[in-house]
Design a protein around this motif. Structure first.
Motif, PDB file in Angstrom:
ATOM      1  N   LEU A  15      49.007  52.591  64.401  1.00 52.31           N
ATOM      2  CA  LEU A  15      49.472  51.255  64.783  1.00 52.31           C
ATOM      3  C   LEU A  15      48.376  50.211  64.593  1.00 52.31           C
ATOM      4  CD1 LEU A  15      51.557  52.127  67.967  1.00 52.31           C
ATOM      5  CD2 LEU A  15      52.414  51.445  65.711  1.00 52.31           C
ATOM      6  N   SER A  16      47.123  50.600  64.783  1.00 54.10           N
ATOM      7  CA  SER A  16      46.012  49.688  64.522  1.00 54.10           C
ATOM      8  C   SER A  16      45.972  49.297  63.046  1.00 54.10           C
ATOM      9  CB  SER A  16      44.699  50.345  64.937  1.00 54.10           C
ATOM     10  OG  SER A  16      43.598  49.541  64.575  1.00 54.10           O
ATOM     11  N   PHE A  17      46.107  50.305  62.178  1.00 55.71           N
ATOM     12  CA  PHE A  17      46.166  50.024  60.738  1.00 55.71           C
ATOM     13  C   PHE A  17      47.375  49.166  60.395  1.00 55.71           C
ATOM     14  CE2 PHE A  17      49.030  51.843  57.460  1.00 55.71           C
ATOM     15  CZ  PHE A  17      48.575  51.108  56.371  1.00 55.71           C
ATOM     16  N   TYR A  18      48.537  49.532  60.925  1.00 56.09           N
ATOM     17  CA  TYR A  18      49.781  48.837  60.588  1.00 56.09           C
ATOM     18  C   TYR A  18      49.706  47.360  61.002  1.00 56.09           C
ATOM     19  CZ  TYR A  18      54.782  47.831  60.310  1.00 56.09           C
ATOM     20  OH  TYR A  18      56.001  47.281  59.995  1.00 56.09           O
ATOM     21  N   SER A  28      48.804  45.942  47.904  1.00 57.04           N
ATOM     22  CA  SER A  28      48.747  47.395  48.043  1.00 57.04           C
ATOM     23  C   SER A  28      47.310  47.917  48.019  1.00 57.04           C
ATOM     24  CB  SER A  28      49.574  48.067  46.943  1.00 57.04           C
ATOM     25  OG  SER A  28      49.051  47.771  45.659  1.00 57.04           O
ATOM     26  N   GLU A  29      46.423  47.277  47.252  1.00 57.02           N
ATOM     27  CA  GLU A  29      45.036  47.737  47.166  1.00 57.02           C
ATOM     28  C   GLU A  29      44.309  47.518  48.488  1.00 57.02           C
ATOM     29  OE1 GLU A  29      41.960  49.712  45.645  1.00 57.02           O
ATOM     30  OE2 GLU A  29      43.840  49.371  44.558  1.00 57.02           O
ATOM     31  N   GLU A  30      44.467  46.321  49.066  1.00 57.51           N
ATOM     32  CA  GLU A  30      43.836  46.041  50.348  1.00 57.51           C
ATOM     33  C   GLU A  30      44.451  46.875  51.459  1.00 57.51           C
ATOM     34  OE1 GLU A  30      41.162  44.176  51.157  1.00 57.51           O
ATOM     35  OE2 GLU A  30      40.889  44.089  48.992  1.00 57.51           O
ATOM     36  N   ARG A  31      45.754  47.119  51.367  1.00 60.42           N
ATOM     37  CA  ARG A  31      46.417  47.954  52.358  1.00 60.42           C
ATOM     38  C   ARG A  31      45.839  49.369  52.338  1.00 60.42           C
ATOM     39  NH1 ARG A  31      51.970  47.365  51.008  1.00 60.42           N
ATOM     40  NH2 ARG A  31      51.825  49.169  49.631  1.00 60.42           N
ATOM     41  N   ALA A  54      48.068  60.812  48.820  1.00 55.40           N
ATOM     42  CA  ALA A  54      48.177  59.989  50.032  1.00 55.40           C
ATOM     43  C   ALA A  54      48.414  58.527  49.675  1.00 55.40           C
ATOM     44  CB  ALA A  54      46.906  60.128  50.871  1.00 55.40           C
ATOM     45  N   ARG A  55      47.728  58.033  48.669  1.00 54.51           N
ATOM     46  CA  ARG A  55      47.915  56.644  48.221  1.00 54.51           C
ATOM     47  C   ARG A  55      49.339  56.437  47.702  1.00 54.51           C
ATOM     48  NH1 ARG A  55      45.193  52.296  45.558  1.00 54.51           N
ATOM     49  NH2 ARG A  55      46.789  50.700  45.324  1.00 54.51           N
ATOM     50  N   GLN A  56      49.822  57.381  46.917  1.00 54.61           N
ATOM     51  CA  GLN A  56      51.173  57.299  46.360  1.00 54.61           C
ATOM     52  C   GLN A  56      52.226  57.314  47.467  1.00 54.61           C
ATOM     53  OE1 GLN A  56      52.032  60.396  43.503  1.00 54.61           O
ATOM     54  NE2 GLN A  56      54.220  60.007  43.542  1.00 54.61           N
ATOM     55  N   LEU A  57      52.054  58.198  48.440  1.00 56.74           N
ATOM     56  CA  LEU A  57      53.005  58.291  49.547  1.00 56.74           C
ATOM     57  C   LEU A  57      53.030  57.006  50.352  1.00 56.74           C
ATOM     58  CD1 LEU A  57      52.237  61.923  50.781  1.00 56.74           C
ATOM     59  CD2 LEU A  57      54.373  61.139  49.739  1.00 56.74           C
TER      60      LEU A  57
END
Length: 294
Positions: A15-18, A28-31, A54-57
């Motif tokens: 949730l912190s990341f989200y 998407s790169e910064e995410r 993991a990046r693709q998912l």
């Protein structure tokens, strides 16, 4: 029963990341950078291939999080129910000793992929995704993973990612059939965690898939394990180890063995054991086809 289950929850990390990704409206790169900095947990193999996956998912499922974020926030673990399920699995696999288990809940990528990992203190962690807990398959998934936990304890099998393909096949077959015993009446694809198209295509290539695995049974490198699980096997399908495990254990049960018997084989014996019975099964199926053609 003195089984001890400790619970760890990675939901707040997610949730912190989200929150940071939503508030800053990143690309998407910064995410991905925020994900690695603030969360960094996914059901993927270790190493470069796992990071790429993991990046693709994350990119593929990002928009789904908004639809499920309220459920993720309000979710709470039912530790007592899981302890009861562990007891049921122990009975099916014939294991009576106490088990200490770290139950780690995380937010995954809607692929329903739970997994077992070793902990620093020498025990094991069952890492279980919470974003699909409302899915009717989640009960099958928890029994499947608890079957791995009990199997690892009973046969003293390593929880490391790198293990022989023979071990991988038998582990998955036992887990699939255990979940079928405890959650009966479902379609096969629900026990294997795949879809109808996957099952149809695998059935069409059954002998090629089973035969293709035989030369790899003693291999235990990360690339081989990835190939038969998250990769494309020898016939181009993901999860070929699951399909082979289902078929092999079904064959062994029909021959009179039990899940209790199968869960007792120790890891060094598995390449020879699986090779013997997989070869016998393939030969019997080829004989059936030849007989039908006469």
């Amino acid at each position: 029963m003195l089984d001890h289950i400790e619970v760890q929850d990675f939901r707040q990390r997610f949730l912190s990341f989200y929150k940071k990704a939503i508030e800053t409206e990143v690309d998407s790169e910064e995410r991905w950078k925020l994900w690695k900095e603030h969360y960094g947990f996914a059901a993927v193999p270790p190493g470069t291939e796992g990071e790429k996956l993991a990046r693709q998912l994350l990119d593929n499922c990002w928009e789904q999080y908004e639809q499920h974020i309220d459920d993720i926030i309000s979710w709470n673990p039912d530790q007592a129910a899981i302890k009861d399920k562990l007891g049921e699995v122990k009975q099916v696999l014939g294991f009576k000793d106490d088990i200490t288990l770290l139950l780690l809940f995380f937010v995954g990528n809607f692929e329903g992929n739970a997994f077992i990992a070793p902990t620093e203190d020498g025990n094991m962690a069952l890492c279980f995704p919470i974003e699909t807990q409302s899915n009717r398959d989640s009960e099958i998934l928890i029994y499947h993973e608890l079957a791995h936990v009990v199997h690892f304890h009973k046969a003293d099998i390593s929880t490391n990612w790198e293990r022989t393909i023979a071990s991988t096949i038998l582990q998955e077959g036992i887990a699939i059939h255990t979940s079928r015993v405890l959650v009966p009446g479902r379609n096969l694809v629900e026990y294997t965690g795949n879809d109808d198209q996957w099952l149809t295509l695998c059935n069409e290539k059954e002998l090629e898939i089973l035969s293709g695995a035989i030369p790899f049974l003693e291999k235990s490198d990360s690339e081989s394990v990835f190939r038969f699980t998250a990769g494309e096997g020898t016939c181009g399908f993901q999860n070929e180890a699951y399909y082979i495990g289902w078929k092999l254990v079904e064959h062994l049960l029909e021959k009179g063995m039990s899940l209790i018997d199968l869960a007792g084989f120790h890891e060094p014996a598995l390449p020879g054991f699986v090779a013997t019975h997989l070869n016998q099964y393939v030969e019997s199926k080829w004989s059936d086809y030849v007989y039908q053609d006469i």
